[in-house]
Design a protein around this motif. Structure first.
Motif, PDB file in Angstrom:
ATOM      1  N   TYR A 182       0.970  -1.308   0.040  1.00 54.18           N
ATOM      2  CA  TYR A 182      -0.025  -0.030  -0.150  1.00 54.18           C
ATOM      3  C   TYR A 182       0.751   1.260   0.002  1.00 54.18           C
ATOM      4  CZ  TYR A 182      -3.376  -3.422   1.643  1.00 54.18           C
ATOM      5  OH  TYR A 182      -4.278  -4.630   1.725  1.00 54.18           O
ATOM      6  N   GLY A 183       2.224   1.028   0.115  1.00 57.23           N
ATOM      7  CA  GLY A 183       2.935   2.430   0.233  1.00 57.23           C
ATOM      8  C   GLY A 183       2.891   2.744   1.568  1.00 57.23           C
ATOM      9  N   GLU A 216       3.623  -4.835   8.665  1.00 54.99           N
ATOM     10  CA  GLU A 216       3.404  -6.027   8.003  1.00 54.99           C
ATOM     11  C   GLU A 216       1.797  -6.178   8.017  1.00 54.99           C
ATOM     12  OE1 GLU A 216       5.308  -9.620   8.544  1.00 54.99           O
ATOM     13  OE2 GLU A 216       7.139  -8.852   7.896  1.00 54.99           O
ATOM     14  N   ASN A 217       1.224  -6.807   6.990  1.00 58.16           N
ATOM     15  CA  ASN A 217      -0.324  -7.022   6.580  1.00 58.16           C
ATOM     16  C   ASN A 217      -0.699  -8.215   7.466  1.00 58.16           C
ATOM     17  OD1 ASN A 217      -2.138  -5.135   5.968  1.00 58.16           O
ATOM     18  ND2 ASN A 217      -3.013  -6.826   4.381  1.00 58.16           N
ATOM     19  N   ARG A 218      -1.897  -8.480   7.919  1.00 54.57           N
ATOM     20  CA  ARG A 218      -2.244  -9.613   8.430  1.00 54.57           C
ATOM     21  C   ARG A 218      -2.252 -10.740   7.183  1.00 54.57           C
ATOM     22  NH1 ARG A 218      -3.931 -11.120  13.341  1.00 54.57           N
ATOM     23  NH2 ARG A 218      -4.195  -8.836  13.988  1.00 54.57           N
ATOM     24  N   MET A 222      -7.227  -5.643   5.265  1.00 58.20           N
ATOM     25  CA  MET A 222      -6.641  -4.313   5.434  1.00 58.20           C
ATOM     26  C   MET A 222      -6.122  -4.415   7.055  1.00 58.20           C
ATOM     27  SD  MET A 222      -6.695  -2.200   2.729  1.00 58.20           S
ATOM     28  CE  MET A 222      -6.864  -0.570   3.415  1.00 58.20           C
ATOM     29  N   GLU A 223      -6.228  -5.583   7.709  1.00 57.83           N
ATOM     30  CA  GLU A 223      -5.958  -5.813   9.033  1.00 57.83           C
ATOM     31  C   GLU A 223      -4.585  -5.595   9.221  1.00 57.83           C
ATOM     32  OE1 GLU A 223      -7.619  -6.505  11.880  1.00 57.83           O
ATOM     33  OE2 GLU A 223      -9.445  -6.011  10.883  1.00 57.83           O
ATOM     34  N   ILE A 224      -3.793  -4.951  10.122  1.00 56.72           N
ATOM     35  CA  ILE A 224      -2.570  -4.957  10.301  1.00 56.72           C
ATOM     36  C   ILE A 224      -1.934  -6.193  11.098  1.00 56.72           C
ATOM     37  CG2 ILE A 224      -0.669  -3.529  11.384  1.00 56.72           C
ATOM     38  CD1 ILE A 224      -2.458  -1.029  11.233  1.00 56.72           C
ATOM     39  N   GLY A 225      -0.849  -6.506  10.493  1.00 60.24           N
ATOM     40  CA  GLY A 225      -0.238  -7.918  11.106  1.00 60.24           C
ATOM     41  C   GLY A 225       0.712  -7.343  12.458  1.00 60.24           C
ATOM     42  N   GLU A 226       1.480  -8.453  13.183  1.00 58.13           N
ATOM     43  CA  GLU A 226       2.198  -8.084  14.175  1.00 58.13           C
ATOM     44  C   GLU A 226       3.652  -7.836  13.939  1.00 58.13           C
ATOM     45  OE1 GLU A 226       1.887 -11.431  16.840  1.00 58.13           O
ATOM     46  OE2 GLU A 226      -0.247 -11.315  17.283  1.00 58.13           O
ATOM     47  N   SER A 244       6.773   9.349   3.329  1.00 56.94           N
ATOM     48  CA  SER A 244       6.427   8.123   3.052  1.00 56.94           C
ATOM     49  C   SER A 244       6.910   7.484   2.142  1.00 56.94           C
ATOM     50  CB  SER A 244       4.523   8.232   3.079  1.00 56.94           C
ATOM     51  OG  SER A 244       4.190   8.367   1.928  1.00 56.94           O
ATOM     52  N   THR A 245       6.742   6.106   1.691  1.00 54.27           N
ATOM     53  CA  THR A 245       7.171   5.302   0.853  1.00 54.27           C
ATOM     54  C   THR A 245       6.182   5.404  -0.509  1.00 54.27           C
ATOM     55  OG1 THR A 245       6.013   3.297   1.836  1.00 54.27           O
ATOM     56  CG2 THR A 245       8.396   3.581   2.041  1.00 54.27           C
ATOM     57  N   ASN A 246       5.053   6.140  -0.183  1.00 54.74           N
ATOM     58  CA  ASN A 246       4.223   6.428  -1.286  1.00 54.74           C
ATOM     59  C   ASN A 246       4.818   7.682  -1.954  1.00 54.74           C
ATOM     60  OD1 ASN A 246       2.203   7.102  -3.169  1.00 54.74           O
ATOM     61  ND2 ASN A 246       0.433   6.438  -1.659  1.00 54.74           N
ATOM     62  N   TYR A 247       5.728   7.584  -2.854  1.00 54.79           N
ATOM     63  CA  TYR A 247       6.369   8.652  -3.332  1.00 54.79           C
ATOM     64  C   TYR A 247       5.972   9.148  -4.887  1.00 54.79           C
ATOM     65  CZ  TYR A 247      10.331  11.917  -2.549  1.00 54.79           C
ATOM     66  OH  TYR A 247      11.318  12.910  -2.162  1.00 54.79           O
ATOM     67  N   LEU A 248       5.005   8.613  -5.184  1.00 59.66           N
ATOM     68  CA  LEU A 248       4.552   8.658  -6.808  1.00 59.66           C
ATOM     69  C   LEU A 248       4.548  10.091  -7.321  1.00 59.66           C
ATOM     70  CD1 LEU A 248       1.812   6.132  -7.056  1.00 59.66           C
ATOM     71  CD2 LEU A 248       4.065   6.035  -8.332  1.00 59.66           C
ATOM     72  N   ARG A 249       3.827  10.960  -6.507  1.00 58.74           N
ATOM     73  CA  ARG A 249       3.852  12.658  -7.141  1.00 58.74           C
ATOM     74  C   ARG A 249       5.272  13.235  -7.503  1.00 58.74           C
ATOM     75  NH1 ARG A 249       1.540  14.681  -2.995  1.00 58.74           N
ATOM     76  NH2 ARG A 249      -0.670  14.685  -3.778  1.00 58.74           N
TER      77      ARG A 249
END
Length: 296
Positions: free
Chosen positions: A28-29, A96-98, A103-107, A150-155
């Protein structure tokens, strides 16, 4: 270069490091990063970088146990074990994701540090100045996410690519108010003949570390400055302009869309700030050496 990478508490060779596909930065960035410059084995602006990182973690609600001292150790460990003194460092933090489709966040969480030998930017950027192109395809909406690296660096990534493909060094980005917000890879400053101006954080620029240092230097040295909106017409009418970032530090901007800024040469105010910045850098390096050797 096949160097050593810090990965979750261990130093590994590059080919040994694999990020799990459930990493939310990959999916998800949703991750944070810091680009740091090491000089003579020292990271001079580390406190400012860590301050921004931890603020970003609060904004993204990244609640996992990691301390500033642990990150500092990871950075210096990576730097020294790669036998580097002048280096480019990249710090990345993510969760990490679950599971896939959720969309649940993992541990799990990931902390990664990369180190590369520092390659100086071309000298012409400082002697002749940078060129920039206004890229209007991607506008910045000022919101809390603008305060996060953030790692969402598209712009900025796409804007920079478009400017480079057109033969310019950098891209300029507008916000949704129609004002200049920042460069794709750095913060923007102009000198209007009386004072130095830079867009406030409410206009949507990233809170750059070098930007923060420059603001503090101007205050300490009684230079007239102001944080306020900057329009394209203000930039074109300015006597001087420059960009700041952690790698280039202070880089003069001498033309935009093939139009010169002021005389089209590096100005006195920009040169003065470049000198002040180098003095600050030297002061921090000497302070680091004094502490390391126990000199008061």
């Amino acid at each position: 270069m096949n160097g050593l990478i810090y990965f979750n508490g261990m130093l590994k060779h590059e080919h040994e490091v694999t990020l799990w596909t459930l990493d939310r930065s990959y999916l998800y960035g949703e991750g944070l990063f810091e680009t740091l410059k090491a000089s003579q084995g020292f990271i001079p602006f580390l406190p400012e970088h860590l301050q921004r990182l931890f603020h970003g973690m609060e904004v993204l609600r990244m609640r996992f146990e990691i301390s500033a001292s642990k990150i500092e150790f990871a950075l210096y460990q990576t730097l020294h074990h790669n036998r580097l003194k002048d280096a480019y460092l990249r710090l990345m933090v993510s969760r990490e994701n679950r599971e896939i489709g959720s969309m649940e966040i993992g541990e799990g969480s990931n902390v990664v540090v990369l180190a590369r030998p520092f390659e100086k930017p071309p000298l012409r950027l400082y002697t002749e100045g940078m060129s920039a192109q206004l890229v209007e395809d991607f506008k910045i909406f000022p919101d809390p996410l603008c305060q996060v690296k953030s790692t969402n660096y598209l712009r900025p990534l796409l804007a920079h690519r478009m400017a480079r493909e057109s033969g310019y060094d950098e891209a300029l980005l507008l916000n949704t108010f129609g004002n200049l917000a920042e460069g794709a890879t750095g913060n923007l400053f102009i000198f209007d003949g009386k004072k130095i101006l830079t867009p406030p954080l409410s206009e949507g620029p990233l809170p750059g570390v070098t930007r923060q240092v420059v603001l503090e230097l101007m205050k300490k040295n009684y230079l007239d400055y102001e944080e306020g909106p900057i329009k394209m017409a203000d930039l074109l009418a300015a006597e001087e302009a420059f960009f700041t970032n952690s790698i280039k530090e202070i880089a003069p901007l001498t033309s935009v869309n093939d139009k010169p800024i002021g005389t089209g040469k590096v100005g006195a105010q920009t040169q003065r700030l470049m000198e002040l910045f180098q003095e600050e850098l030297q002061y921090r390096l000497e302070s680091f050496e004094s502490k390391r050797w126990g000199v008061k």
